[in-house]
Every structure is written in C-alpha cells, then in structure tokens.
Design an enzyme around this catalytic site. Structure first.
Site, PDB file in Angstrom:
ATOM      1  CG  HIS A  33      -2.962   2.011  19.369  1.00 46.76           C
ATOM      2  ND1 HIS A  33      -3.854   2.561  20.260  1.00 46.76           N
ATOM      3  CD2 HIS A  33      -3.667   1.100  18.659  1.00 46.76           C
ATOM      4  CE1 HIS A  33      -5.045   2.006  20.073  1.00 46.76           C
ATOM      5  NE2 HIS A  33      -4.947   1.116  19.106  1.00 46.76           N
ATOM      6  CD  GLN A  53      -3.128  -1.178   1.960  1.00 47.94           C
ATOM      7  OE1 GLN A  53      -3.108  -0.498   2.972  1.00 47.94           O
ATOM      8  NE2 GLN A  53      -4.141  -1.964   1.659  1.00 47.94           N
ATOM      9  CG  ASN A  60      -3.860  -2.152  16.498  1.00 47.93           C
ATOM     10  OD1 ASN A  60      -3.258  -1.100  16.637  1.00 47.93           O
ATOM     11  ND2 ASN A  60      -5.014  -2.395  17.084  1.00 47.93           N
TER      12      ASN A  60
END
Length: 332
Positions: free
Chosen positions: A188, A113, A132
């Site tokens: 995160h 991507q 994630n």
C-alpha cells in the site's frame, strides 16, 4: 434469538479516519444491518478529550445497533474481548519525512498494541491494519501476537482497489458496481501495481474486458496506474488532509466482505500474509486478489501473469522485503 453484539476496536479513534469510521460501524455498514456492535475506541492521552467528544456524539446519534461504547486511552481495556480490530492509529508521516523516518515509532506502537491484542482480544479476532506503512505494521503485529492466527492479520489495500474501480468507471462512464476484478498487487504505497488485465465491466451485451472497452493501452499502462498509485497525495493536495471518508468506507468493505463473503465470481484485494503464491516472497504481507467465504479469505490462484505485470509485482515485493528489514532493524 437475539444476536450477540460483536466488539469492534478502532485505534486512533479521535482522528480523521476514526471520526468517519465509527458512525459507519454503528450503522451496520461494516458487519451488516442485523449485527449489533459494541465499539471500543482507543487513542493517545493528548486526544482523550476529543475522544470523549466522539463518544458523546455516538450516544447522541442513538444508533439502534450500537449496544455500548468504550472510549479509553488504556490499550488493555481497549483490546478486552474484541472480535474485530481496526488499527488506524499510528505515527503519521509529515511533510519532508521518508517512510524510514516513521518506521521506529510505528514499530514500537504496533509491538505494544500486538501484545495487548495477544493478551486480551477474543480468540478468533480479525485484525485490519490501516495506519501506514500498513503492510509492515501488520507484519510487526503478527510477530508480537503469535496466538492470533496469521490468516487473521490483514492490511488495507481495498482503498487502492476501490480507487482503481472508480477510475475505470469514470473513464468508461459506467456504474462502478458494474466494474469488477481489478487487482492491487503488493504494497500500500506508490509501488503498488493496479492490474486491470482480468478486470471486466457489465454491459448491455454481457461482461466485457476493460482493456477491450477502454481500447487505450497507453492510458491503462500509464496514467491509470500512476493516478491510482498517487491518489492519496492528490487528495492531501486538494483537502490539505489525508483521505478519511474513502479510507473508512473501504475499511468497512474489507471487513464486511471478509466476514460475510464476496459475491460469486468476484474477488477483492487484501493485504495478507504471503505463502509464496505467484512467486511473491513468502513472509511478508502483500496485497493479493482474494475471495472470502465463511469468514476466511483465499488467494485466487492460476491467473495469467505477463512480463510487464511480473516486473511490477516483483518491484513492489522487493520494496516490502526492504521495509521488513528496516522494521526488524528497529527491534534490536
């Protein structure tokens, strides 16, 4: 003068978060009530029919700001001319899987991507990675999209930031809009450090420190931190699905503040490329307190860091350095 529409890419658009996110974007929640948008939705071929269903619903909703919809399984078509890219698609971690089990799959997704964004996106494209492991996916994307400025590649920790604001507002029975300047440091993941030391609440007699108002250090240093760290898991347990509505809403907050600016005296948390500020290892994507103006973020400097904070900031940084090494080992 008519405002030119901005092209916004959402990957994984037929999924849960995508389904919550695209109507918010089409309503102007992300880029403002006067900014027309053209939505580019990408998903994998097995989801093509569901993706088309989402497109049908977007047409049916007749959003005035929505000037067009591209729904595709072709990554080149999806990335063409996009000004904002929200990367929600990834390989999800299933029960019993470790982070390292999904790393090779996500590395290959983000590598391909990144190459498509590099080739087809608009020159100053802003990228937000939600999937994630978000920080490390963003780092891989940065590696393989060298012409996108590193400052334009970010990951989502605003959800954790908003979760922290929510916990404080509930605890103090205050309006969440009166709580500000909490910080999420680091990854995160459950190693993140939600820091309330600089956080304040607006009261009838001016702004007061949260620590002073809560007057319970055991809660602030214990349950508050673990609740924010493990909130995602608690939602999965309750809903049997991962958080989608709150993730979509915080993705809009992240982009809106980045593009339109943060209010004077307020900062937000964003996962950004570390320059070594606060002795955080450089060369990783780490969540810092930032202010935004004119489409640019800036790390808030000079905040005092106590010993407890230092340890927690170092621990989450070490996890990110380890994740980076694992991701790079998947590239060879």
């Amino acid at each position: 003068m008519a405002v030119e529409p901005l092209r916004v890419l959402v990957t994984g658009a037929a999924g849960q978060i995508g389904y919550a996110l695209v109507p918010m974007i089409a309503r102007g929640v992300m880029l403002g009530a006067n900014q027309p948008v053209i939505l580019h939705m990408l998903d994998i071929p097995p989801a093509a029919e569901a993706l088309n269903g989402v497109k049908m619903e977007l047409v049916d909703a007749a959003f005035p700001l929505l000037k067009g919809v591209v729904a595709t399984t072709d990554v080149a078509e999806a990335c063409k001319g996009v000004n904002v890219a929200v990367m929600v698609g990834g390989f999800p971690r299933k029960e019993g899987m470790e982070r390292k089990d999904v790393m090779p799959k996500n590395v290959s997704i983000y590598k391909s991507q990144a190459s498509a964004l590099e080739q087809y996106a608009a020159p100053n494209c802003k990228v937000l990675v939600v999937a994630n492991p978000a920080n490390t996916n963003a780092l891989i994307l940065k590696e393989f999209a060298p012409s996108i400025p590193e400052k334009n590649i970010t990951c989502l920790t605003r959800l954790d930031h908003n979760r922290a604001l929510g916990q404080i507002s509930e605890r103090l029975n205050a309006q969440v809009s009166d709580v500000k300047n909490v910080i999420i440091w680091g990854n995160h993941s459950s190693s993140q450090y939600p820091d309330v030391n600089p956080c304040t609440v607006k009261t009838g007699s001016g702004e007061k420190a949260v620590r002073e108002l809560v007057a319970d250090d055991a809660w602030l240093n214990g349950e508050f931190i673990t609740t924010v760290q493990q909130r995602g898991a608690a939602i999965i347990k309750a809903r049997k699905l991962s958080s989608a509505l709150s993730a979509a809403s915080s993705a809009c907050d992240h982009i809106r503040d980045w593009v339109l600016g943060t209010p004077e005296g307020t900062w937000v948390s964003m996962g950004v490329y570390s320059d070594g500020s606060y002795n955080v290892p450089a060369g990783i994507i780490y969540s810092f307190p930032v202010t935004c103006k004119d489409g640019e973020w800036k790390i808030v400097q000079g905040l005092p860091i106590d010993e407890v904070s230092r340890q927690k900031m170092d621990a989450t940084g070490a996890e990110l350095v380890e994740e980076k090494a694992l991701a790079y080992s998947c590239l060879t």
